[in-house]
Design a protein around this motif. Structure first.
Motif, short mmCIF file in Angstrom:
data_model
loop_
_atom_site.label_atom_id
_atom_site.label_comp_id
_atom_site.label_asym_id
_atom_site.label_seq_id
_atom_site.Cartn_x
_atom_site.Cartn_y
_atom_site.Cartn_z
N LEU A 39 0.78 -1.31 0.00
CA LEU A 39 0.10 0.03 0.05
C LEU A 39 0.89 1.15 0.14
CD1 LEU A 39 -2.86 -0.97 2.25
CD2 LEU A 39 -3.14 -0.70 0.11
N SER A 40 2.00 1.20 0.57
CA SER A 40 3.11 2.54 0.68
C SER A 40 3.62 2.55 -0.45
CB SER A 40 3.78 2.46 1.92
OG SER A 40 4.74 1.35 1.75
N HIS A 41 3.83 1.46 -1.53
CA HIS A 41 4.30 1.59 -2.81
C HIS A 41 3.52 1.39 -3.95
CE1 HIS A 41 7.41 1.08 0.14
NE2 HIS A 41 8.25 1.76 -0.52
N LEU A 42 2.08 1.72 -3.93
CA LEU A 42 1.39 1.40 -4.92
C LEU A 42 1.91 1.63 -6.65
CD1 LEU A 42 -2.30 2.43 -3.75
CD2 LEU A 42 -1.44 0.15 -4.04
N ALA A 43 2.43 2.84 -6.55
CA ALA A 43 2.93 2.98 -7.78
C ALA A 43 4.15 2.47 -8.24
CB ALA A 43 3.10 4.62 -8.15
N GLU A 44 4.89 1.71 -7.65
CA GLU A 44 6.16 0.96 -7.78
C GLU A 44 6.01 -0.38 -8.08
OE1 GLU A 44 8.82 1.64 -4.50
OE2 GLU A 44 8.18 3.79 -4.26
N PRO A 45 6.64 -0.87 -9.28
CA PRO A 45 6.38 -2.32 -9.45
C PRO A 45 7.28 -3.11 -8.53
CG PRO A 45 7.95 -1.31 -11.19
CD PRO A 45 7.41 -0.26 -9.98
N LEU A 46 6.44 -3.84 -7.53
CA LEU A 46 7.17 -4.91 -6.84
C LEU A 46 6.96 -6.32 -7.16
CD1 LEU A 46 5.79 -3.61 -3.21
CD2 LEU A 46 8.14 -3.36 -4.01
N ASN A 47 8.07 -6.98 -6.90
CA ASN A 47 8.09 -8.49 -7.27
C ASN A 47 7.91 -9.22 -6.12
OD1 ASN A 47 10.70 -9.17 -6.67
ND2 ASN A 47 11.26 -8.06 -8.55
N LEU A 48 7.48 -10.26 -5.96
CA LEU A 48 7.41 -11.31 -5.06
C LEU A 48 8.74 -11.62 -4.17
CD1 LEU A 48 4.98 -12.68 -3.14
CD2 LEU A 48 5.23 -14.63 -4.62
N PRO A 49 9.75 -12.22 -4.90
CA PRO A 49 10.99 -12.32 -4.32
C PRO A 49 11.60 -11.19 -3.46
CG PRO A 49 11.05 -13.14 -6.36
CD PRO A 49 9.87 -12.46 -6.34
N ASP A 50 11.22 -9.99 -4.15
CA ASP A 50 11.79 -8.57 -3.16
C ASP A 50 10.84 -8.31 -2.15
OD1 ASP A 50 14.05 -8.37 -4.84
OD2 ASP A 50 12.87 -6.66 -6.19
N LEU A 51 9.55 -8.57 -2.23
CA LEU A 51 8.65 -8.28 -1.21
C LEU A 51 8.84 -9.28 -0.10
CD1 LEU A 51 5.83 -6.89 -0.24
CD2 LEU A 51 4.75 -8.19 -1.47
N ALA A 52 8.89 -10.51 -0.32
CA ALA A 52 9.36 -11.59 0.61
C ALA A 52 10.60 -11.21 1.44
CB ALA A 52 9.23 -12.98 -0.12
N HIS A 53 11.74 -11.02 0.24
CA HIS A 53 12.89 -10.62 1.05
C HIS A 53 12.77 -9.48 2.40
CE1 HIS A 53 17.25 -10.05 1.82
NE2 HIS A 53 17.22 -8.95 1.45
N ARG A 54 11.88 -8.25 1.82
CA ARG A 54 11.91 -7.18 2.73
C ARG A 54 11.28 -7.44 4.07
NH1 ARG A 54 10.35 -2.38 -1.37
NH2 ARG A 54 10.85 -1.18 0.27
N ILE A 55 10.51 -8.56 3.81
CA ILE A 55 9.65 -8.95 5.23
C ILE A 55 10.46 -10.00 6.00
CG2 ILE A 55 7.58 -7.75 4.35
CD1 ILE A 55 6.38 -10.46 4.27
N GLY A 56 11.32 -10.51 5.42
CA GLY A 56 12.06 -11.70 6.22
C GLY A 56 11.44 -12.96 6.03
N THR A 57 10.91 -13.46 4.66
CA THR A 57 10.67 -14.75 4.65
C THR A 57 10.68 -14.97 3.09
OG1 THR A 57 8.80 -16.41 4.82
CG2 THR A 57 8.04 -14.21 3.96
N ASN A 58 10.20 -16.22 2.56
CA ASN A 58 10.43 -16.54 1.15
C ASN A 58 9.08 -16.26 0.50
OD1 ASN A 58 9.25 -19.23 1.11
ND2 ASN A 58 10.76 -19.72 2.58
N GLU A 59 9.23 -16.51 -0.94
CA GLU A 59 8.10 -16.29 -1.97
C GLU A 59 7.05 -17.34 -1.35
OE1 GLU A 59 9.42 -16.34 -6.15
OE2 GLU A 59 11.27 -16.31 -5.35
N HIS A 60 7.40 -18.70 -1.35
CA HIS A 60 6.49 -19.62 -1.19
C HIS A 60 5.68 -19.45 0.11
CE1 HIS A 60 4.47 -23.70 -1.06
NE2 HIS A 60 4.79 -23.74 0.01
N ARG A 61 6.36 -19.03 1.27
CA ARG A 61 5.56 -19.05 2.47
C ARG A 61 4.67 -17.73 2.53
NH1 ARG A 61 8.36 -20.54 7.50
NH2 ARG A 61 6.14 -20.11 8.36
N LEU A 62 5.35 -16.61 1.89
CA LEU A 62 4.49 -15.45 1.79
C LEU A 62 3.18 -15.49 1.15
CD1 LEU A 62 4.04 -12.51 2.39
CD2 LEU A 62 5.57 -11.96 0.48
#
Length: 107
Positions: A39-62
């Motif tokens: 929600l704080s980065h609506l305009a930015e393209p985020l990908n699942l690996p980066d998102l998972a990394h930023r919160i401290g987990t992996n893609e599958h678990r997220l």
């Protein structure tokens, strides 16, 4: 240059000292953190690996926990939020459709 439109911020704040960090299951905290980032980065393209990394987990678990707590995959949730925010901006600001579209991640 298009300036970002800020007309809605419903992202939950989850700080290191938040009681929510100790009271909720880890998976739920990941989902809340992912939602806040999305929600704080609506305009930015985020990908699942980066998102998972930023919160401290992996893609599958997220993805698994996100679906468990929201009933939707991560990027379906993101699309829904982008639509809702864009609609709110269209209704409550005088910004152009193009400005709102770009500020909410539509190109």
């Amino acid at each position: 240059n298009i300036r970002p439109v800020i007309c809605w911020n419903s992202a939950p704040e989850i700080g290191a000292n938040s009681p929510m960090n100790t009271e909720l299951p880890q998976g739920h905290r990941w989902v809340l953190q992912a939602q806040a980032l999305l929600l704080s980065h609506l305009a930015e393209p985020l990908n699942l690996p980066d998102l998972a990394h930023r919160i401290g987990t992996n893609e599958h678990r997220l993805n698994k926990e996100f679906h468990r707590y929201t009933g939707k995959p991560v990027f379906e949730y993101l699309r829904t939020q982008r639509h809702q925010v864009a609609c709110e901006c269209l209704l409550h600001t005088s910004e152009s459709i193009t400005t709102i579209a770009l500020a909410t991640g539509f190109s």
